[in-house]
Design a protein around this motif. Structure first.
Motif, short mmCIF file in Angstrom:
data_model
loop_
_atom_site.label_atom_id
_atom_site.label_comp_id
_atom_site.label_asym_id
_atom_site.label_seq_id
_atom_site.Cartn_x
_atom_site.Cartn_y
_atom_site.Cartn_z
N ARG A 145 -4.59 -0.69 4.47
CA ARG A 145 -5.41 -0.61 3.24
C ARG A 145 -4.59 -0.89 1.99
O ARG A 145 -5.11 -1.47 1.03
N PHE A 146 -3.33 -0.48 1.99
CA PHE A 146 -2.46 -0.65 0.82
C PHE A 146 -1.40 -1.71 1.13
O PHE A 146 -0.94 -1.82 2.26
N THR A 147 -1.00 -2.43 0.09
CA THR A 147 0.04 -3.44 0.23
C THR A 147 1.02 -3.32 -0.93
O THR A 147 0.62 -3.40 -2.10
N ILE A 148 2.29 -3.11 -0.59
CA ILE A 148 3.33 -3.06 -1.62
C ILE A 148 4.01 -4.41 -1.69
O ILE A 148 4.19 -5.09 -0.67
N SER A 149 4.39 -4.81 -2.88
CA SER A 149 5.06 -6.10 -3.04
C SER A 149 5.93 -6.05 -4.29
O SER A 149 5.79 -5.15 -5.12
N ARG A 150 6.82 -7.01 -4.37
CA ARG A 150 7.62 -7.19 -5.59
C ARG A 150 7.36 -8.57 -6.14
O ARG A 150 7.13 -9.52 -5.39
N ASP A 151 7.38 -8.67 -7.44
CA ASP A 151 7.15 -9.94 -8.10
C ASP A 151 8.30 -10.89 -7.76
O ASP A 151 9.46 -10.53 -7.84
N ARG A 152 7.97 -12.11 -7.38
CA ARG A 152 9.00 -13.06 -6.97
C ARG A 152 9.84 -13.54 -8.14
O ARG A 152 11.00 -13.92 -7.97
N LYS A 193 9.74 -11.81 -11.55
CA LYS A 193 10.18 -10.62 -12.27
C LYS A 193 10.66 -9.60 -11.25
O LYS A 193 9.90 -8.74 -10.79
N LYS A 194 11.91 -9.67 -10.90
CA LYS A 194 12.45 -8.87 -9.81
C LYS A 194 12.36 -7.37 -10.07
O LYS A 194 12.46 -6.57 -9.15
N ASN A 195 12.19 -6.99 -11.31
CA ASN A 195 12.13 -5.57 -11.65
C ASN A 195 10.71 -5.03 -11.65
O ASN A 195 10.45 -3.95 -12.18
N THR A 196 9.78 -5.77 -11.05
CA THR A 196 8.38 -5.38 -11.04
C THR A 196 7.88 -5.24 -9.61
O THR A 196 8.15 -6.09 -8.76
N ALA A 197 7.18 -4.14 -9.35
CA ALA A 197 6.58 -3.89 -8.04
C ALA A 197 5.10 -3.61 -8.22
O ALA A 197 4.66 -3.14 -9.28
N TYR A 198 4.34 -3.88 -7.16
CA TYR A 198 2.91 -3.67 -7.19
C TYR A 198 2.48 -2.84 -5.99
O TYR A 198 3.15 -2.83 -4.95
N LEU A 199 1.35 -2.18 -6.13
CA LEU A 199 0.71 -1.52 -5.01
C LEU A 199 -0.77 -1.90 -5.06
O LEU A 199 -1.51 -1.42 -5.91
N GLN A 200 -1.16 -2.80 -4.16
CA GLN A 200 -2.56 -3.18 -4.04
C GLN A 200 -3.24 -2.18 -3.12
O GLN A 200 -2.83 -2.01 -1.97
N MET A 201 -4.25 -1.52 -3.65
CA MET A 201 -4.94 -0.47 -2.90
C MET A 201 -6.39 -0.89 -2.67
O MET A 201 -7.16 -1.03 -3.63
N ASP A 202 -6.73 -1.12 -1.42
CA ASP A 202 -8.09 -1.53 -1.03
C ASP A 202 -8.73 -0.43 -0.18
O ASP A 202 -8.04 0.44 0.34
N SER A 203 -10.04 -0.53 -0.04
CA SER A 203 -10.79 0.45 0.76
C SER A 203 -10.41 1.88 0.39
O SER A 203 -10.14 2.72 1.25
N LEU A 204 -10.38 2.15 -0.89
CA LEU A 204 -9.96 3.46 -1.37
C LEU A 204 -10.90 4.57 -0.91
O LEU A 204 -12.12 4.36 -0.80
N ARG A 205 -10.32 5.72 -0.67
CA ARG A 205 -11.05 6.90 -0.21
C ARG A 205 -10.86 8.03 -1.20
O ARG A 205 -9.84 8.06 -1.91
N PRO A 206 -11.77 8.98 -1.23
CA PRO A 206 -11.58 10.12 -2.14
C PRO A 206 -10.25 10.84 -1.92
O PRO A 206 -9.65 11.33 -2.89
#
Length: 122
Positions: free
Chosen positions: A66-73, A75-88
């Motif tokens: 459901r979640f995907t972590i990544s780093r910007d290719r 901007k090396k100092n930037t990370a993301y957390l894509q959160m799908d199908s979120l639950r309470p």
């Protein structure tokens, strides 16, 4: 002093998506890992996902698929957390965490962001 700043939190309905961003200050020279933790009231802070400089990625069991972590290719100092199908039960304050070497500093240090609230309504 290195600073981490999170953004992207908010209120979303169950089944929805959010994308969190974490930006480390420009005085970061190297990054060993960046990670996302979360903490909900009455519970301990728990590791959600981490990504290492080697490319290795780990997720807590409840967010796998459901979640995907990544780093910007770029901007090396930037990370993301894509959160799908979120639950309470994903409702929590989400914190960015990173182990970095700052410019002009010999050793590695661990830093935390102030956190961003994610609320998932049922």
């Amino acid at each position: 002093q290195v600073q981490l700043v999170e953004s992207g939190g908010g209120l979303v309905q169950a089944g929805g998506s959010l994308r969190l961003s974490c930006v480390a200050s420009e005085n970061v020279f190297l990054v060993n890992f960046m990670a996302w933790y979360r903490q909900s009231p009455g519970k301990e802070r728990e590791l959600v996902a981490e990504i290492r400089s080697s490319g290795a990625i780990n997720y807590m069991d409840s967010v796998k698929g459901r979640f995907t972590i990544s780093r910007d290719r770029v901007k090396k100092n930037t990370a993301y957390l894509q959160m799908d199908s979120l639950r309470p039960e994903d409702t929590a304050v989400y914190y960015c965490n990173a182990e970095v070497r700052a410019t002009g500093v010999y050793g590695w240090d661990v830093f935390w962001g102030p956190g961003t609230q994610v609320t998932v309504s049922s």
